[in-house]
Scaffold this motif. Structure first.
Motif, PDB file in Angstrom:
ATOM      1  N   GLN A 271       0.810  -1.209   0.000  1.00  0.00           N
ATOM      2  CA  GLN A 271       0.000   0.000   0.000  1.00  0.00           C
ATOM      3  C   GLN A 271       0.850   1.268   0.000  1.00  0.00           C
ATOM      4  O   GLN A 271       0.318   2.370   0.018  1.00  0.00           O
TER       5      GLN A 271
ATOM      6  N   HIS B  79      -8.410  -4.351  -0.474  1.00  0.00           N
ATOM      7  CA  HIS B  79      -8.188  -3.003  -0.977  1.00  0.00           C
ATOM      8  C   HIS B  79      -9.518  -2.378  -1.365  1.00  0.00           C
ATOM      9  O   HIS B  79     -10.542  -3.066  -1.456  1.00  0.00           O
TER      10      HIS B  79
ATOM     11  N   GLU C  55      -7.959   2.989  -4.943  1.00  0.00           N
ATOM     12  CA  GLU C  55      -6.650   2.872  -4.285  1.00  0.00           C
ATOM     13  C   GLU C  55      -5.550   2.599  -5.315  1.00  0.00           C
ATOM     14  O   GLU C  55      -5.783   1.991  -6.355  1.00  0.00           O
TER      15      GLU C  55
END
Length: 275
Positions: free
Chosen positions: A29, A42, A46
């Motif tokens: 991430q 997720h 993103e």
């Protein structure tokens, strides 16, 4: 004769060679961050940071390498999320660097309006020198907003709220005179044009208890865009101020949606009360 014997053994030597491999895949991430823990989910919109290494590559007599590779993410149905990313690497590897493995690093952007499911990153590598290829599939999971798919135009998940920033809908659509109704909903089942173009618009009406139209918004809202990845759904929202002089009673909100590409329309009606 010696040359013939050597050539006779060449296929067996090649068969015994360790094949080209894609190893150490990491989905993170953050750039340069640690790998996601097992079970990580997720969210739509993103950006993921992906890296991996290439093992068992070949070298020329001059200790040079030549690798070509591609990276592309896919949704649960095998539809690409983004255009394929391609690149090549050439380098000189000294004998002291025999443990070194070339590194692939790129970003994977999850589109903002995707459904929940098991997604994947597909990596392909070609060793230009050895004429060898390798492929690796790296899974990742997305938890998105739930919108049930449809083969025809529909409105899903129509909810009433008391404020624009509220995340939880009201349990009962009951309002006081002078307050504001906020309505949020999803649209799906529309058709796509060239370039995944969509042309979806909606209007709303306020109805009395006997279905008399009390108000219609003058301008349609919606989404008329193209995108690489086909949008699974479109969100809509609007507000309706309740005048202080409105009489208590039963009313309804009607949403009328038009799909210009698919030549479809639909209407959904939900009741509310003024107390």
């Amino acid at each position: 004769m010696r040359s013939l014997v050597a050539l006779a053994f060449l296929p067996s030597l090649l068969c015994g060679a360790t094949p080209l491999q894609i190893v150490q895949p990491i989905v993170s991430q953050s750039e340069g961050g640690v790998a996601d823990a097992p079970g990580t989910t997720h969210i739509p919109g993103e950006i993921l940071f992906f890296t991996c290494r290439i093992a068992n590559y070949a070298k020329t007599p001059e200790e040079k390498i030549h690798l070509a590779y591609s990276v592309q993410p896919f949704d649960p149905k095998g539809v690409p999320l983004a255009e394929i990313y391609k690149n090549e690497m050439t380098d000189e590897v000294s004998p002291q660097d025999k443990e070194w493995m070339p590194r692939i690093a790129t970003e994977v952007a999850i589109p903002p309006l995707v459904l929940s499911g098991d997604y994947k990153i597909v990596v392909k590598v070609e060793d230009v020198i050895a004429h060898a290829t390798a492929e690796l599939t790296v899974p990742f999971r997305v938890r998105g907003h739930e919108v049930v798919p449809s083969d025809k135009l529909v409105v899903r998940n129509l909810r009433f709220f008391r404020g624009e920033e509220d995340t939880e809908p009201v349990a009962k659509a009951a309002y006081k005179p002078g307050s504001v109704i906020w309505v949020k909903f999803d649209i799906t089942g529309y058709k796509y044009g060239p370039g995944n173009k969509i042309d979806v618009s909606y209007i709303f009406k306020v109805l009395s208890g006997d279905d008399k139209v009390l108000f219609t918004n003058p301008e349609a809202a919606g989404d008329q865009t193209e995108s690489f990845y086909p949008k699974s759904y479109v969100t809509g929202e609007f507000s309706v101020p309740i005048q202080p002089a409105v009489k208590p009673g039963s009313y309804a909100i009607a949403v009328v949606v038009t799909d210009a590409v698919g030549n479809q329309t639909c209407e959904v009606k939900h009741p509310f009360t003024v107390e």
